[in-house]
Motif scaffolding. Structure first.
Motif, short mmCIF file in Angstrom:
data_model
loop_
_atom_site.label_atom_id
_atom_site.label_comp_id
_atom_site.label_asym_id
_atom_site.label_seq_id
_atom_site.Cartn_x
_atom_site.Cartn_y
_atom_site.Cartn_z
N ASN A 1 22.56 15.89 18.80
CA ASN A 1 21.33 16.56 19.21
C ASN A 1 20.20 15.54 19.05
O ASN A 1 20.19 14.78 18.08
CB ASN A 1 21.08 17.79 18.34
CG ASN A 1 21.93 18.96 18.77
OD1 ASN A 1 22.99 18.76 19.36
ND2 ASN A 1 21.49 20.16 18.49
N CYS B 1 25.62 24.10 13.38
CA CYS B 1 24.36 23.72 14.03
C CYS B 1 23.22 24.14 13.12
O CYS B 1 23.38 25.02 12.27
CB CYS B 1 24.20 24.47 15.36
SG CYS B 1 25.41 23.93 16.58
N SER C 1 29.96 27.63 17.46
CA SER C 1 28.97 26.96 16.61
C SER C 1 28.33 27.99 15.69
O SER C 1 28.07 29.13 16.09
CB SER C 1 27.91 26.29 17.49
OG SER C 1 27.25 27.27 18.26
N GLY D 1 29.28 22.75 18.53
CA GLY D 1 28.54 22.47 17.31
C GLY D 1 27.72 21.17 17.43
O GLY D 1 27.44 20.68 18.50
N CYS E 1 21.35 28.25 19.69
CA CYS E 1 20.58 28.33 20.93
C CYS E 1 20.95 29.63 21.66
O CYS E 1 22.13 30.02 21.68
CB CYS E 1 20.87 27.12 21.82
SG CYS E 1 20.55 25.55 20.97
N TYR F 1 21.47 30.57 24.59
CA TYR F 1 22.35 30.57 25.77
C TYR F 1 23.77 30.17 25.41
O TYR F 1 24.67 30.22 26.25
CB TYR F 1 21.81 29.56 26.82
CG TYR F 1 21.62 28.16 26.24
CD1 TYR F 1 22.67 27.26 26.19
CD2 TYR F 1 20.39 27.79 25.69
CE1 TYR F 1 22.51 26.00 25.62
CE2 TYR F 1 20.22 26.54 25.12
CZ TYR F 1 21.28 25.66 25.09
OH TYR F 1 21.12 24.43 24.51
N CYS F 2 23.99 29.75 24.16
CA CYS F 2 25.23 29.04 23.81
C CYS F 2 26.33 29.98 23.34
O CYS F 2 26.11 30.81 22.47
CB CYS F 2 24.91 28.03 22.71
SG CYS F 2 26.37 27.14 22.12
S1 SF4 Z 1 26.34 23.74 20.08
FE1 SF4 Z 1 24.46 22.82 20.89
S2 SF4 Z 1 23.86 24.31 22.42
FE2 SF4 Z 1 25.26 25.38 21.06
S3 SF4 Z 1 24.01 26.31 19.41
FE3 SF4 Z 1 24.62 24.31 18.71
S4 SF4 Z 1 22.90 23.01 19.25
FE4 SF4 Z 1 22.73 24.82 20.49
#
Ligand code: SF4
Ligand SMILES: C[S@@+](CC[C@H](N)C(=O)[O-])C[C@H]1O[C@@H](n2cnc3c(N)ncnc32)[C@H](O)[C@@H]1O
Length: 392
Positions: A110, A25, A36, A76, A29, A31-32
């Motif tokens: 995204n 990524c 990734s 990801g 983020c 919250y994720c």
């Molecule tokens: S997978 Fe999506 S939600 Fe998770 S860090 Fe990557 S962009 Fe953000």
């Protein structure tokens, strides 16, 4: 509350899906907790492509002769891949298995303008469905979620997706900090006006170990309590069902017939190959069912595939009891529910009728005219407890 008719039933025909994980990524983020990673050096896509191709070949040697009904590029952020890489991966799948004529090929994207610029290339590569991570239609909320796009940029990406792909879906996260049911209702109605046939609506989960969990622990992140969460959930169900997008799974809404066929492969307990770092698979071979999992760390996965030809680090034979539990856990997420006879055949015992009737009295489950057992809309918020009760 009344459930919609079950999606078209494909239980009789065994579906075979291929999941491919792109683990990178542009930023993480807060919250994720998906697998990734952010890398500041350029990613050597051709090296990853060789590894993906090798892992596809190794999996096909294990489960040859399959007809692939669905393919899913997840992450990801797979929309960071060059379209040529996606095309070459699809070619490799086609060299080792038969690809169904009506195959569903989804790519998670995204919604930034840079990524939308690649959509035409993905379409030419063979992708026929995109799933966009819109998350919110409000700039302040997007910023709080650590997203790199604005609401307008996301809407522009949705419009580009609509023009290029036969099918598209987008994700929103609700039960965000301080979000009220009224605000969510108007945001959801705007989203539905932009959605064609499918929406994924996830309640924010504060995952352990994420920056959001640390903020919550120190009182700097206040998420809706259970009662407001329940209100937000009910609002979601009412608005979506009224707009012709009923829930076919706990967090997924579609016009009947437009369900994500790939995700149905998981929830209906069919077979799927997991390719790429941290991908999970369920493979049937020699009368046994195997749960596979690959190395999660991208560079370690790469090295493993380069030396062994595959990145599998977990390869567990599932006994029939484990298969029965999994069928319950996955199948009860679906509005169509489960076939109790299939459960009994796997478990070697029927579901306990007393437990079913207790749950039925509480309004948490119901039996359809066709004899399927399903969780009601009011049972969905306590799904984990329902599954635990039935599996006990
Ligand atoms: S997978 Fe999506 S939600 Fe998770 S860090 Fe990557 S962009 Fe953000
Ligand atoms: C694999 S992720 C992301 C795909 C893509 N990278 C993106 O972020 O747009 C799939 C979806 O899971 C949802 N999601 C991820 N973490 C979540 C969380 N902690 N709570 C609720 N939903 C979450 C988001 O809606 C996201 O779009």
């Amino acid at each position: 509350m009344i459930f919609p008719a079950a999606p078209q039933d494909v239980h009789a025909t065994a579906a075979f899906g291929v999941y491919l994980h792109w683990p990178f990524c542009l930023s993480k983020c807060p919250y994720c907790d998906f697998n990734s990673h952010v890398r500041h050096a350029a990613i050597d896509e051709s090296r990853y492509l060789r590894a993906f191709t090798a892992e596809i070949a190794a999996t096909a040697a294990r489960v040859p002769g399959r007809t692939v009904s669905t393919i899913f590029f997840g992450g990801g952020t797979p929309s960071l891949m060059q379209p040529a890489t996606v095309a070459a991966i699809l070619d490799a799948i086609g060299q080792h298995w038969t690809i169904a004529r009506d195959v569903e090929v989804t790519l998670e994207a995204n919604p930034t303008s840079v990524e939308a610029a690649r959509f035409r290339g993905y379409r030419a590569a063979g992708v026929n469905r995109v799933s966009l991570g819109v998350q919110a239609l409000d700039d302040a909320a997007l910023k709080a979620l650590g997203r790199l796009h604005s609401a307008q940029e996301a809407l522009d990406a949705v419009a580009i997706a609509r023009a290029i792909f036969e099918r598209y879906s987008f994700d929103l996260i609700y039960a965000r900090p301080r979000q009220t049911p009224g605000e969510w209702a108007s945001e959801l109605k705007r989203a539905i006006a932009e959605a064609a046939e499918h929406l994924s609506l996830y309640q924010l989960t504060v995952e352990p170990g994420t920056p959001f969990a640390a903020l919550k622990a120190t009182g700097k992140l206040i998420v809706p309590d259970d009662d407001i969460g329940r209100d937000l959930y009910d609002t979601t169900q009412d608005i979506c069902a009224g707009a012709g997008l009923p829930a076919y799974e706990i967090s997924n809404h579609a016009r009947p017939g437009a369900e994500c066929r790939h995700n149905l492969v998981y929830w209906r307990g069919h077979e799927y190959a997991g390719i790429g770092p941290g991908a999970h698979g369920r493979l049937n071979s020699g009368g046994q069912r195997y749960a596979t999992e690959t190395e999660k760390r991208p560079e370690a996965w790469l090295m493993r595939v380069e030396s062994l030809g595959h990145g599998v680090i977990v390869d567990d034979k599932l006994n029939t009891g484990e298969q029965a539990d999994e069928y319950l856990l996955m199948g009860l997420r679906l509005a169509e529910g489960i076939d109790p006879a299939r459960y009994a055949a796997l478990a070697g015992r029927d579901l306990d009728p007393r437990r079913i009737s207790n749950l039925r009295e509480q309004g948490a489950v119901e039996t359809t005219a066709a004899g399927r057992l399903r969780v009601t809309l009011s049972g969905f918020p306590v799904l984990d407890a329902v599954v635990a009760d039935l599996a006990a």
